[in-house]
Design a protein around this motif. Structure first.
Motif, PDB file in Angstrom:
ATOM      1  N   LYS A  94       0.810  -1.219   0.000  1.00 12.37           N
ATOM      2  CA  LYS A  94       0.000   0.000   0.000  1.00 12.37           C
ATOM      3  C   LYS A  94       0.851   1.281   0.000  1.00 12.37           C
ATOM      4  O   LYS A  94       0.307   2.385   0.029  1.00 12.37           O
ATOM      5  N   LYS A  95       2.182   1.085  -0.019  1.00 16.61           N
ATOM      6  CA  LYS A  95       3.119   2.210  -0.031  1.00 16.61           C
ATOM      7  C   LYS A  95       2.907   3.143   1.163  1.00 16.61           C
ATOM      8  O   LYS A  95       2.867   4.371   1.040  1.00 16.61           O
ATOM      9  N   ILE A  96       2.771   2.509   2.325  1.00 14.47           N
ATOM     10  CA  ILE A  96       2.582   3.251   3.573  1.00 14.47           C
ATOM     11  C   ILE A  96       3.893   3.215   4.355  1.00 14.47           C
ATOM     12  O   ILE A  96       4.433   2.139   4.625  1.00 14.47           O
ATOM     13  N   ASN A  97       4.386   4.358   4.722  1.00 17.87           N
ATOM     14  CA  ASN A  97       5.637   4.451   5.478  1.00 17.87           C
ATOM     15  C   ASN A  97       5.367   4.105   6.940  1.00 17.87           C
ATOM     16  O   ASN A  97       4.646   4.825   7.631  1.00 17.87           O
ATOM     17  N   PRO A  98       5.950   3.012   7.446  1.00 21.76           N
ATOM     18  CA  PRO A  98       5.688   2.613   8.839  1.00 21.76           C
ATOM     19  C   PRO A  98       6.231   3.606   9.860  1.00 21.76           C
ATOM     20  O   PRO A  98       5.730   3.685  10.987  1.00 21.76           O
ATOM     21  N   ASP A  99       7.251   4.382   9.478  1.00 14.89           N
ATOM     22  CA  ASP A  99       7.831   5.352  10.418  1.00 14.89           C
ATOM     23  C   ASP A  99       6.897   6.531  10.650  1.00 14.89           C
ATOM     24  O   ASP A  99       6.850   7.085  11.751  1.00 14.89           O
ATOM     25  N   THR A 100       6.157   6.909   9.612  1.00 15.37           N
ATOM     26  CA  THR A 100       5.232   8.036   9.746  1.00 15.37           C
ATOM     27  C   THR A 100       3.815   7.575  10.086  1.00 15.37           C
ATOM     28  O   THR A 100       2.949   8.397  10.370  1.00 15.37           O
ATOM     29  N   ASN A 101       3.599   6.255  10.052  1.00 19.48           N
ATOM     30  CA  ASN A 101       2.288   5.685  10.397  1.00 19.48           C
ATOM     31  C   ASN A 101       2.455   4.519  11.383  1.00 19.48           C
ATOM     32  O   ASN A 101       2.012   3.395  11.118  1.00 19.48           O
ATOM     33  N   PRO A 102       3.117   4.756  12.519  1.00 22.42           N
ATOM     34  CA  PRO A 102       3.393   3.643  13.452  1.00 22.42           C
ATOM     35  C   PRO A 102       2.133   3.023  14.046  1.00 22.42           C
ATOM     36  O   PRO A 102       2.067   1.814  14.254  1.00 22.42           O
ATOM     37  N   GLN A 103       1.124   3.844  14.298  1.00 23.04           N
ATOM     38  CA  GLN A 103      -0.096   3.338  14.921  1.00 23.04           C
ATOM     39  C   GLN A 103      -0.864   2.409  13.987  1.00 23.04           C
ATOM     40  O   GLN A 103      -1.519   1.468  14.427  1.00 23.04           O
ATOM     41  N   LEU A 104      -0.755   2.653  12.681  1.00 17.53           N
ATOM     42  CA  LEU A 104      -1.445   1.815  11.714  1.00 17.53           C
ATOM     43  C   LEU A 104      -0.962   0.377  11.799  1.00 17.53           C
ATOM     44  O   LEU A 104      -1.761  -0.564  11.811  1.00 17.53           O
ATOM     45  N   GLY A 105       0.343   0.207  11.845  1.00 15.09           N
ATOM     46  CA  GLY A 105       0.901  -1.140  11.932  1.00 15.09           C
ATOM     47  C   GLY A 105       0.454  -1.859  13.194  1.00 15.09           C
ATOM     48  O   GLY A 105       0.132  -3.057  13.171  1.00 15.09           O
ATOM     49  N   ILE A 106       0.400  -1.116  14.314  1.00 11.57           N
ATOM     50  CA  ILE A 106      -0.023  -1.701  15.595  1.00 11.57           C
ATOM     51  C   ILE A 106      -1.494  -2.129  15.521  1.00 11.57           C
ATOM     52  O   ILE A 106      -1.860  -3.223  15.963  1.00 11.57           O
ATOM     53  N   SER A 107      -2.330  -1.254  14.941  1.00 10.75           N
ATOM     54  CA  SER A 107      -3.761  -1.553  14.849  1.00 10.75           C
ATOM     55  C   SER A 107      -4.026  -2.731  13.924  1.00 10.75           C
ATOM     56  O   SER A 107      -4.826  -3.623  14.237  1.00 10.75           O
ATOM     57  N   LEU A 108      -3.359  -2.740  12.773  1.00 11.16           N
ATOM     58  CA  LEU A 108      -3.536  -3.839  11.830  1.00 11.16           C
ATOM     59  C   LEU A 108      -3.084  -5.160  12.441  1.00 11.16           C
ATOM     60  O   LEU A 108      -3.745  -6.194  12.271  1.00 11.16           O
ATOM     61  N   GLN A 109      -1.985  -5.127  13.146  1.00 14.02           N
ATOM     62  CA  GLN A 109      -1.460  -6.354  13.746  1.00 14.02           C
ATOM     63  C   GLN A 109      -2.417  -6.895  14.796  1.00 14.02           C
ATOM     64  O   GLN A 109      -2.680  -8.105  14.839  1.00 14.02           O
ATOM     65  N   ALA A 110      -2.956  -6.022  15.647  1.00 14.72           N
ATOM     66  CA  ALA A 110      -3.895  -6.467  16.689  1.00 14.72           C
ATOM     67  C   ALA A 110      -5.135  -7.100  16.059  1.00 14.72           C
ATOM     68  O   ALA A 110      -5.586  -8.168  16.489  1.00 14.72           O
ATOM     69  N   SER A 111      -5.675  -6.456  15.020  1.00 12.76           N
ATOM     70  CA  SER A 111      -6.881  -6.983  14.379  1.00 12.76           C
ATOM     71  C   SER A 111      -6.601  -8.281  13.627  1.00 12.76           C
ATOM     72  O   SER A 111      -7.407  -9.214  13.666  1.00 12.76           O
ATOM     73  N   LEU A 112      -5.469  -8.349  12.956  1.00 13.72           N
ATOM     74  CA  LEU A 112      -5.142  -9.567  12.209  1.00 13.72           C
ATOM     75  C   LEU A 112      -4.890 -10.737  13.156  1.00 13.72           C
ATOM     76  O   LEU A 112      -5.249 -11.883  12.855  1.00 13.72           O
ATOM     77  N   LEU A 113      -4.297 -10.468  14.307  1.00 15.82           N
ATOM     78  CA  LEU A 113      -4.108 -11.524  15.305  1.00 15.82           C
ATOM     79  C   LEU A 113      -5.465 -12.027  15.800  1.00 15.82           C
ATOM     80  O   LEU A 113      -5.626 -13.227  16.057  1.00 15.82           O
ATOM     81  N   GLN A 114      -6.436 -11.134  15.943  1.00 19.43           N
ATOM     82  CA  GLN A 114      -7.779 -11.562  16.334  1.00 19.43           C
ATOM     83  C   GLN A 114      -8.408 -12.446  15.254  1.00 19.43           C
ATOM     84  O   GLN A 114      -9.011 -13.472  15.556  1.00 19.43           O
ATOM     85  N   ILE A 115      -8.226 -12.032  14.000  1.00 21.81           N
ATOM     86  CA  ILE A 115      -8.840 -12.764  12.883  1.00 21.81           C
ATOM     87  C   ILE A 115      -8.259 -14.170  12.747  1.00 21.81           C
ATOM     88  O   ILE A 115      -8.993 -15.161  12.703  1.00 21.81           O
ATOM     89  N   VAL A 116      -6.936 -14.266  12.678  1.00 26.90           N
ATOM     90  CA  VAL A 116      -6.319 -15.588  12.505  1.00 26.90           C
ATOM     91  C   VAL A 116      -6.425 -16.395  13.799  1.00 26.90           C
ATOM     92  O   VAL A 116      -6.466 -17.627  13.771  1.00 26.90           O
ATOM     93  N   GLY A 117      -6.465 -15.690  14.948  1.00 29.39           N
ATOM     94  CA  GLY A 117      -6.616 -16.374  16.228  1.00 29.39           C
ATOM     95  C   GLY A 117      -7.979 -17.023  16.356  1.00 29.39           C
ATOM     96  O   GLY A 117      -8.112 -18.114  16.911  1.00 29.39           O
ATOM     97  N   TYR A 118      -9.008 -16.354  15.850  1.00 26.21           N
ATOM     98  CA  TYR A 118     -10.361 -16.918  15.879  1.00 26.21           C
ATOM     99  C   TYR A 118     -10.396 -18.197  15.050  1.00 26.21           C
ATOM    100  O   TYR A 118     -10.956 -19.214  15.479  1.00 26.21           O
ATOM    101  N   ARG A 119      -9.782 -18.135  13.896  1.00 25.08           N
ATOM    102  CA  ARG A 119      -9.728 -19.310  13.020  1.00 25.08           C
ATOM    103  C   ARG A 119      -8.998 -20.467  13.721  1.00 25.08           C
ATOM    104  O   ARG A 119      -9.439 -21.622  13.669  1.00 25.08           O
ATOM    105  N   LYS A 120      -7.911 -20.158  14.392  1.00 26.73           N
ATOM    106  CA  LYS A 120      -7.132 -21.167  15.110  1.00 26.73           C
ATOM    107  C   LYS A 120      -7.942 -21.729  16.282  1.00 26.73           C
ATOM    108  O   LYS A 120      -7.912 -22.935  16.557  1.00 26.73           O
ATOM    109  N   LEU A 121      -8.685 -20.858  16.964  1.00 24.24           N
ATOM    110  CA  LEU A 121      -9.500 -21.291  18.094  1.00 24.24           C
ATOM    111  C   LEU A 121     -10.586 -22.260  17.649  1.00 24.24           C
ATOM    112  O   LEU A 121     -10.863 -23.249  18.333  1.00 24.24           O
TER     113      LEU A 121
END
Length: 327
Positions: A88-115
């Motif tokens: 998506k050409k998003i700079n992680p240094d200027t958008n640090p919160q985005l990476g944190i939010s995406l990671q938390a949500s993706l962990l929920q998504i794949v975690g639900y599948r694993k559960l």
């Protein structure tokens, strides 16, 4: 001919709506300078509102990387987020919160599948009398619910005192396997006060003001409320169906900061047991033959609750157990 025209019309309406939606997304990106995932993360609070939208966005994407993100291994989530931001050409240094939010949500998504897989495996595991771990769990359940009444034998009519149907509880676990036993044991251990109260209430015969002394004497040993253990296995089935259908995503995405675990589901089971007890009393069924009707009505009520994206089915643990909910 009319049917054919109707199908063609519906197809073109669908195609038009799809193109319009993609056009609106394109305009939104141009106006805000943010992709859809950015807009979702910045405009929605953490929990089901955000994660369900991210899940839908990834699933509807034409990009293989974004689609595959829904099924990555939890250990590869961080790398997947890096790949998505690069795509998506998003700079992680200027958008640090985005990476944190995406990671938390993706962990929920794949975690639900694993559960789902973990719970299904537990449900398929049948109770085995030759397995000492299974036997220990069963004996512990008895001790938690009947601490002052030693069990006279492994096969005993005493099991009916805690709501099993016969003298050998293993036959009652056939439908839900070890999942039913583990849920009952978790409830008895972590919300013991409520579990003991429910067990006590379930053993009380139902009387009313018109009952004669003769009627009471005849039915004093007949509890027409419900069988505690059998209800627990039934509520396990209800929780399992909510999980498998995806209805429980709303709740688990709201209560699990990242990866949902078996403990989260067991705490949900505690909540369902507590609420079913209240629901049963409010419904005031005439006898146990109404159990399926009451259960179905209760199921529908829970489904309605879960349609609210802010829903969290939190159990009312006793004060000594509250710390376990937030670990």
């Amino acid at each position: 001919m009319k049917h054919f025209l109707r199908v063609v019309t519906q197809f073109f309406v669908f195609l038009y709506c799809k193109c319009l939606w993609r056009g609106l997304k394109f305009v939104a990106r141009k106006l805000t300078g943010r992709c859809e995932l950015q807009r979702i993360c910045y405009n929605n609070k953490h929990g089901a509102r955000r994660t369900l939208k991210i899940e839908s966005s990834l699933r509807c994407s034409k990009n293989a990387l974004l689609q595959s993100a829904l099924s990555v291994h939890p250990d590869k989530v961080e790398k997947t987020i890096e790949d998505i931001m690069a795509l998506k050409k998003i700079n992680p240094d200027t958008n640090p919160q985005l990476g944190i939010s995406l990671q938390a949500s993706l962990l929920q998504i794949v975690g639900y599948r694993k559960l789902v897989g973990e719970v299904e495996k537990l449900r398929r595991e049948q109770y085995d009398c030759e397995n000492q771990e299974h036997e220990d769990m069963l004996m512990k359940l008895w001790k938690e619910l009947r601490p002052d009444s030693p069990l006279t034998g492994r096969i005993s009519k005493q099991w009916c005192e805690i709501g099993f149907q016969g003298s050998d509880p293993k036959t009652d676990f056939r439908g839900m396997g070890l999942l039913g036993l583990s849920n009952l044991l978790y409830f008895a251990e972590h919300d013991k006060t409520t579990a003991l109260q429910m067990l006590h209430d379930s053993l009380q015969p139902k009387h009313n003001e018109t009952n004669s002394p003769e009627w009471e004497q005849k039915n004093i040993d007949k509890a027409i409320g419900y069988s505690f253990a059998i209800v627990g296995i039934n509520i396990t089935d209800l929780a399992f169906s909510l999980l498998i259908s995806g209805a429980l995503k709303t709740h688990l995405y709201n209560v699990a900061p990242e990866t949902p675990s078996l403990r989260d589901l067991q705490q949900t089971f505690c909540y369902l047991m507590q609420e079913f007890q209240r629901f049963w009393v409010d419904e005031d069924p005439s006898d146990i033959m109404e159990f399926n009707r009451v259960r179905s009505k209760f199921h529908r009520r829970i489904l309605r609750q879960l349609k609210d994206l802010d829903t969290a089915l939190c159990p009312h643990f006793t004060a000594s157990d509250l710390h376990l909910v937030n670990l």
